[in-house]
Design an enzyme around this catalytic site. Sequence first.
Site, mmCIF file in Angstrom:
data_model
loop_
_atom_site.group_PDB
_atom_site.id
_atom_site.type_symbol
_atom_site.label_atom_id
_atom_site.label_comp_id
_atom_site.label_asym_id
_atom_site.label_seq_id
_atom_site.Cartn_x
_atom_site.Cartn_y
_atom_site.Cartn_z
ATOM 1 N N ILE B 150 0.842 -1.193 0.000
ATOM 2 C CA ILE B 150 0.000 0.000 0.000
ATOM 3 C C ILE B 150 0.882 1.248 0.000
ATOM 4 C CG2 ILE B 150 -1.652 1.314 1.397
ATOM 5 C CD1 ILE B 150 -2.625 -1.571 2.300
ATOM 6 N N CYS B 151 0.631 2.108 -0.975
ATOM 7 C CA CYS B 151 1.362 3.379 -1.108
ATOM 8 C C CYS B 151 2.878 3.111 -1.110
ATOM 9 C CB CYS B 151 0.929 4.337 -0.003
ATOM 10 S SG CYS B 151 1.483 6.020 -0.272
ATOM 11 N N MET B 152 3.609 3.714 -0.174
ATOM 12 C CA MET B 152 5.062 3.509 -0.133
ATOM 13 C C MET B 152 5.382 2.031 0.118
ATOM 14 S SD MET B 152 7.565 5.257 2.621
ATOM 15 C CE MET B 152 9.266 5.628 2.343
ATOM 16 N N GLY B 154 3.752 -0.293 -1.154
ATOM 17 C CA GLY B 154 3.627 -0.886 -2.484
ATOM 18 C C GLY B 154 4.932 -0.747 -3.252
ATOM 19 N N THR B 174 -1.397 -1.246 -4.460
ATOM 20 C CA THR B 174 -2.535 -0.338 -4.339
ATOM 21 C C THR B 174 -2.018 1.061 -4.031
ATOM 22 O OG1 THR B 174 -2.821 -0.746 -1.989
ATOM 23 C CG2 THR B 174 -4.007 -2.204 -3.445
#
Lengths: 299, 394
Positions: B150-152, B154, B174
């Site tokens: 998720i985000c960083m 990810g 994501t």
Amino acid sequence: MGNDNQKDKGKPEDPMSAWMKTAGTFWEGMFQTWTQAMDGMTAPNAPKGDKTSQAKTSFDTAMKAFRNFSKVASGPDSMESLFKGAGAMPQILAKMAQTGLGGFLQFQQKWLERAGQLGKSTEAYKFEDLDENAFRAWAGIYETEFKRFFNIPQLGLTRFYQEKMNQAVDKFNIFQTTQAEFQRLLYLPITRSFGVLQEKLGEMTKDGDLPEDPKTYYQMWVKILEGHYMTLFQSPEYTHTLGQTMDAMSEFSHAKNEVIQDILGMFPIPTEKEIDELYKEIYLLKKRINALEKLGVKP
Amino acid sequence: MSQPKIPVDLILSKLAEDAERVHARTHKAADILLEPLDTEIATTPYDVVYEEDRVKLKHYIPTTKSRLKTPLLVVYALINRETMLDLQPGKSVVQTFLNEGIDLYMIDWGYPTRKDKFLTIDDHVNGYMDNVVNYICKKHGIPKINLMGICMGGTFSVIYSALHPQKIKNLITTVTPTNFDTDKGLLHIWMKDIDADKITDTYGNIPADVMNFGFLLLNPARLMLDKYIGFFENMDNKAFIENFIRMEKWIFDSPDVPGETFRQFIKDCYQKNLLIQSKMEVGGNRVDLKKITIPVLNYYGKYDHLVPPEACERLTGAVGSKDTEDVCLDTGHIGIYVSSKCQKEFAPRVSKWLKKRDTVSRKPRKKKATTGKTAARKIAAKPRSSSRSTKKKT
């Protein structure tokens, strides 16, 4: 004899010579009394290195040196030379004062010249449009004129501490200036959004289209405000000012920490720098251990 | 022509009504705020099965029989906390995954202290993440696991999958930034002018409050003003207040970011855009995205102002996989996980995608970017070379 005495009294070196003799007699008397007292206090079998006997020896040496000095100094030749010098004293003092004052005046003149340039620096900016340029004008004046005062080389034992303190003040001033500029930018959309809202309301009034619900006015304003912020945030001016403010904040924080480190150094506690060095060592050791473990080497 | 009329009488009567409503609302709000409120977050039970330094591995207690052979590891960002995936009962990605029969693990990065300031991306990816993956593989007796970032987190997952392709079966990214050369998101614009060295050298770890202030500045009109006006307008609604407080708890529960990780992330990613070009180096090894040949599912939000679609969508074209899929949802950065609409769509779809790839491997295929349920039906196989140039969001 009586004439001789009168003749002697007229010579300036006589009182000085008499004073030296009196002083010599006084200190010798004192020394003898003190030596007797010390002899009484010192244990008969005191070793050679005993502190009392050491003090006595050094005082004895000093007295001998004084006796020799006063003997030579109270001689007629020395006295004459001394008072010749004394005659020239006012001249020497005047010269010293003149040189010192001249230097000080020159220094002061430089400062005044620099202060005079403060006005010159502002000429480059237009103060008519105060909200736009005031911060930049001040930043410019500060950078070109005031900042120099904090960079004057410091002297003496505490020069490094003074330098750090000056740097902290300088960086604080710069941070304050950039922060004010940044806040001005952040405030711009608010003032402008009110202006746009007023125009919009004026048009709606003309058309007889004014909303009845007060909430609608707020929603209109927030939408305008949001739009203004989005435009501002994408502007190079904002990005540049943000970068400058972050830099100034970091530099001030760094300079402030340097001063705090010095203060902490006076207390029996580790400084941040020392702790960081320790953390780094632990970090590197852990990395080495992990690498060895992965290779299958057991501790 | 008659003079336009200003409905002063109506405006005033509305104001009077509002004043009465505010009075009644305040009265009720006082009662609500003074009584116990259910504002707990991250309440789904879990065990901490692995710990290393500040890092913990959570294993969620299954609520149903496992329907997937391969467990899923979720890696959150170093900014904010993983509790966002489990904000409240009924709006919990974690619960949906458990109900779908997924054996779920999640990394809790903890709160870095000054001693963590030297930790690099290498330490996080090749150190902590690799140790966690090894632990799960060993525990389950399997060579590979599913990974979702998720985000960083990810971005870390992409790096990990490229450096350790043999340990990952499927990759889900994501709202994951991989292409940083875009001027669509404000962060991407601002980070270009940030002196990462100066900030890192000064602060050691990057203070969470500084970062949070930066995030609030992304939309001050909404995040610093309108949001709280909304709160006052609804403060007689207990459920609303409870949800609002939960979100506040999450949003301001921000750990500092380890300095060296921040330095490399800003310089290599935001300023040099090395990752998407397969030029980034982590732990002395080049992160070659072509080495990612496993199935990749890439989710992002159409209205994401932190990680805009332009920052996410190039990944599927850059990896070496033939089985990739982009899904663009009509939401923002965290809406994917917390909005009621996306709750019904996101986690069940991830679960379905994983289940399809949990058995015998299927014929590889490349899919066009889709938006939500309707677009899912538009998935069509495309040759890899053309899919990159023609990829569009619908």
